[in-house]
Design a protein around this motif. Structure first.
Motif, PDB file in Angstrom:
ATOM      1  N   ILE A  13       0.811  -1.220   0.000  1.00 25.85           N
ATOM      2  CA  ILE A  13       0.000   0.000   0.000  1.00 25.85           C
ATOM      3  C   ILE A  13       0.847   1.274   0.000  1.00 25.85           C
ATOM      4  N   GLN A  14       2.047   1.187  -0.539  1.00 23.79           N
ATOM      5  CA  GLN A  14       2.931   2.355  -0.564  1.00 23.79           C
ATOM      6  C   GLN A  14       2.357   3.529  -1.356  1.00 23.79           C
ATOM      7  N   SER A  15       1.454   3.260  -2.277  1.00 20.80           N
ATOM      8  CA  SER A  15       0.889   4.338  -3.084  1.00 20.80           C
ATOM      9  C   SER A  15      -0.309   5.008  -2.404  1.00 20.80           C
ATOM     10  N   TYR A  16      -0.731   4.494  -1.271  1.00 22.02           N
ATOM     11  CA  TYR A  16      -1.868   5.068  -0.550  1.00 22.02           C
ATOM     12  C   TYR A  16      -1.404   6.223   0.337  1.00 22.02           C
ATOM     13  N   PRO A  17      -2.331   7.085   0.750  1.00 19.77           N
ATOM     14  CA  PRO A  17      -1.966   8.218   1.613  1.00 19.77           C
ATOM     15  C   PRO A  17      -1.285   7.766   2.902  1.00 19.77           C
ATOM     16  N   VAL A  18      -0.367   8.573   3.379  1.00 24.29           N
ATOM     17  CA  VAL A  18       0.418   8.237   4.569  1.00 24.29           C
ATOM     18  C   VAL A  18      -0.483   8.057   5.790  1.00 24.29           C
ATOM     19  N   GLU A  19      -1.562   8.817   5.880  1.00 26.09           N
ATOM     20  CA  GLU A  19      -2.463   8.687   7.023  1.00 26.09           C
ATOM     21  C   GLU A  19      -3.102   7.295   7.065  1.00 26.09           C
ATOM     22  N   LEU A  20      -3.448   6.778   5.898  1.00 22.61           N
ATOM     23  CA  LEU A  20      -4.014   5.430   5.835  1.00 22.61           C
ATOM     24  C   LEU A  20      -2.946   4.398   6.165  1.00 22.61           C
ATOM     25  N   GLN A  21      -1.751   4.576   5.626  1.00 26.51           N
ATOM     26  CA  GLN A  21      -0.658   3.649   5.919  1.00 26.51           C
ATOM     27  C   GLN A  21      -0.371   3.609   7.417  1.00 26.51           C
ATOM     28  N   THR A  22      -0.377   4.768   8.061  1.00 24.01           N
ATOM     29  CA  THR A  22      -0.099   4.848   9.496  1.00 24.01           C
ATOM     30  C   THR A  22      -1.166   4.126  10.307  1.00 24.01           C
ATOM     31  N   ARG A  82      -9.148  10.442   7.797  1.00 25.48           N
ATOM     32  CA  ARG A  82      -9.144  11.584   6.873  1.00 25.48           C
ATOM     33  C   ARG A  82      -7.712  11.838   6.428  1.00 25.48           C
ATOM     34  N   CYS A  83      -7.515  11.832   5.128  1.00 27.18           N
ATOM     35  CA  CYS A  83      -6.174  11.969   4.571  1.00 27.18           C
ATOM     36  C   CYS A  83      -5.962  13.376   4.018  1.00 27.18           C
ATOM     37  N   SER A  84      -4.704  13.796   3.973  1.00 27.25           N
ATOM     38  CA  SER A  84      -4.370  15.139   3.518  1.00 27.25           C
ATOM     39  C   SER A  84      -4.725  15.369   2.049  1.00 27.25           C
ATOM     40  N   ARG A  86      -7.512  14.683   0.855  1.00 26.15           N
ATOM     41  CA  ARG A  86      -8.971  14.805   0.936  1.00 26.15           C
ATOM     42  C   ARG A  86      -9.712  13.478   0.801  1.00 26.15           C
ATOM     43  N   LYS A  87      -8.996  12.384   0.658  1.00 23.16           N
ATOM     44  CA  LYS A  87      -9.622  11.070   0.603  1.00 23.16           C
ATOM     45  C   LYS A  87      -9.996  10.677   2.031  1.00 23.16           C
ATOM     46  N   VAL A  88     -11.172  10.074   2.180  1.00 22.56           N
ATOM     47  CA  VAL A  88     -11.648   9.650   3.499  1.00 22.56           C
ATOM     48  C   VAL A  88     -11.971   8.158   3.420  1.00 22.56           C
ATOM     49  N   TYR A  89     -11.510   7.428   4.422  1.00 22.90           N
ATOM     50  CA  TYR A  89     -11.731   5.988   4.506  1.00 22.90           C
ATOM     51  C   TYR A  89     -12.422   5.659   5.821  1.00 22.90           C
ATOM     52  N   THR A  90     -13.079   4.501   5.837  1.00 23.12           N
ATOM     53  CA  THR A  90     -13.554   3.935   7.106  1.00 23.12           C
ATOM     54  C   THR A  90     -12.753   2.669   7.376  1.00 23.12           C
ATOM     55  N   SER A  91     -12.480   2.434   8.636  1.00 23.95           N
ATOM     56  CA  SER A  91     -11.786   1.235   9.091  1.00 23.95           C
ATOM     57  C   SER A  91     -12.695   0.585  10.117  1.00 23.95           C
ATOM     58  N   THR A  92     -13.213  -0.596   9.780  1.00 26.11           N
ATOM     59  CA  THR A  92     -14.252  -1.225  10.585  1.00 26.11           C
ATOM     60  C   THR A  92     -13.802  -2.611  11.034  1.00 26.11           C
ATOM     61  N   VAL A 103     -10.500  -6.404   9.772  1.00 26.77           N
ATOM     62  CA  VAL A 103     -10.649  -4.961   9.674  1.00 26.77           C
ATOM     63  C   VAL A 103     -10.931  -4.669   8.205  1.00 26.77           C
ATOM     64  N   LEU A 104     -12.092  -4.120   7.939  1.00 29.73           N
ATOM     65  CA  LEU A 104     -12.502  -3.788   6.584  1.00 29.73           C
ATOM     66  C   LEU A 104     -12.275  -2.305   6.359  1.00 29.73           C
ATOM     67  N   VAL A 105     -11.450  -1.979   5.357  1.00 30.42           N
ATOM     68  CA  VAL A 105     -11.121  -0.594   5.045  1.00 30.42           C
ATOM     69  C   VAL A 105     -11.702  -0.261   3.680  1.00 30.42           C
ATOM     70  N   LEU A 106     -12.555   0.771   3.673  1.00 29.51           N
ATOM     71  CA  LEU A 106     -13.238   1.183   2.447  1.00 29.51           C
ATOM     72  C   LEU A 106     -13.212   2.696   2.312  1.00 29.51           C
ATOM     73  N   PRO A 107     -13.235   3.198   1.083  1.00 29.81           N
ATOM     74  CA  PRO A 107     -13.462   4.632   0.926  1.00 29.81           C
ATOM     75  C   PRO A 107     -14.821   4.990   1.537  1.00 29.81           C
ATOM     76  N   TYR A 108     -14.889   6.143   2.148  1.00 29.84           N
ATOM     77  CA  TYR A 108     -16.107   6.558   2.836  1.00 29.84           C
ATOM     78  C   TYR A 108     -17.314   6.507   1.908  1.00 29.84           C
ATOM     79  N   ASP A 109     -17.128   6.916   0.667  1.00 28.42           N
ATOM     80  CA  ASP A 109     -18.273   7.022  -0.246  1.00 28.42           C
ATOM     81  C   ASP A 109     -18.845   5.683  -0.694  1.00 28.42           C
ATOM     82  N   ILE A 110     -18.168   4.563  -0.437  1.00 30.71           N
ATOM     83  CA  ILE A 110     -18.760   3.256  -0.751  1.00 30.71           C
ATOM     84  C   ILE A 110     -19.019   2.426   0.505  1.00 30.71           C
ATOM     85  N   THR A 111     -18.793   3.014   1.662  1.00 29.47           N
ATOM     86  CA  THR A 111     -19.050   2.310   2.921  1.00 29.47           C
ATOM     87  C   THR A 111     -20.560   2.169   3.103  1.00 29.47           C
TER      88      THR A 111
END
Length: 120
Positions: A13-22, A82-84, A86-92, A103-111
């Motif tokens: 997931i190196q291409s994903y936002p750092v906030e999600l990686q963290t 919330r990523c810098s 502007r992409k938003v994910y949910t982690s459930t 743990v299911l991780v999805l973009p907010y808009d398809i959650t």
């Protein structure tokens, strides 16, 4: 759709936002620390992370988890990431047993809405 079970899987997931990686690194460290970094993540205790960017993956995810997450899945917790960029994910987190979870991780808009209800 990606499955991550160990800290070493972060390279996927190196291409994903750092906030999600963290956020995912923190989850993976918990799994490695508690269940071992040498476990078979699909068969041994602990669980893993499913990261999906597509609504089309949801039926397959439901089959894998044996839970109808889009209808009646009851999560243990839902975090909003919330990523810098502007992409938003949910982690459930869904518990599948006493020592197994996904743990299911999805973009907010398809959650699914039933998951979003737990973010309020």
């Amino acid at each position: 759709m990606l499955r991550l079970g160990k800290v070493t899987d972060l390279v996927m997931i190196q291409s994903y936002p750092v906030e999600l990686q963290t956020a995912l690194l923190a989850e993976l460290k918990i799994l490695d620390d508690n269940y071992g970094s040498n476990r078979d993540v699909m068969r041994d205790y602990g669980g893993y992370i499913i990261l999906s960017e597509s609504e089309d993956d949801l039926p397959e995810i439901e089959m894998e988890m044996n839970i109808r997450i889009t209808v009646d899945g009851i999560p243990e917790y839902v975090d909003v990431i919330r990523c810098s960029n502007r992409k938003v994910y949910t982690s459930t987190l869904f518990l599948l047993g006493s020592d197994n979870g996904i743990v299911l991780v999805l973009p907010y808009d398809i959650t699914p809405q039933n998951i979003l209800n737990y973010t309020e």
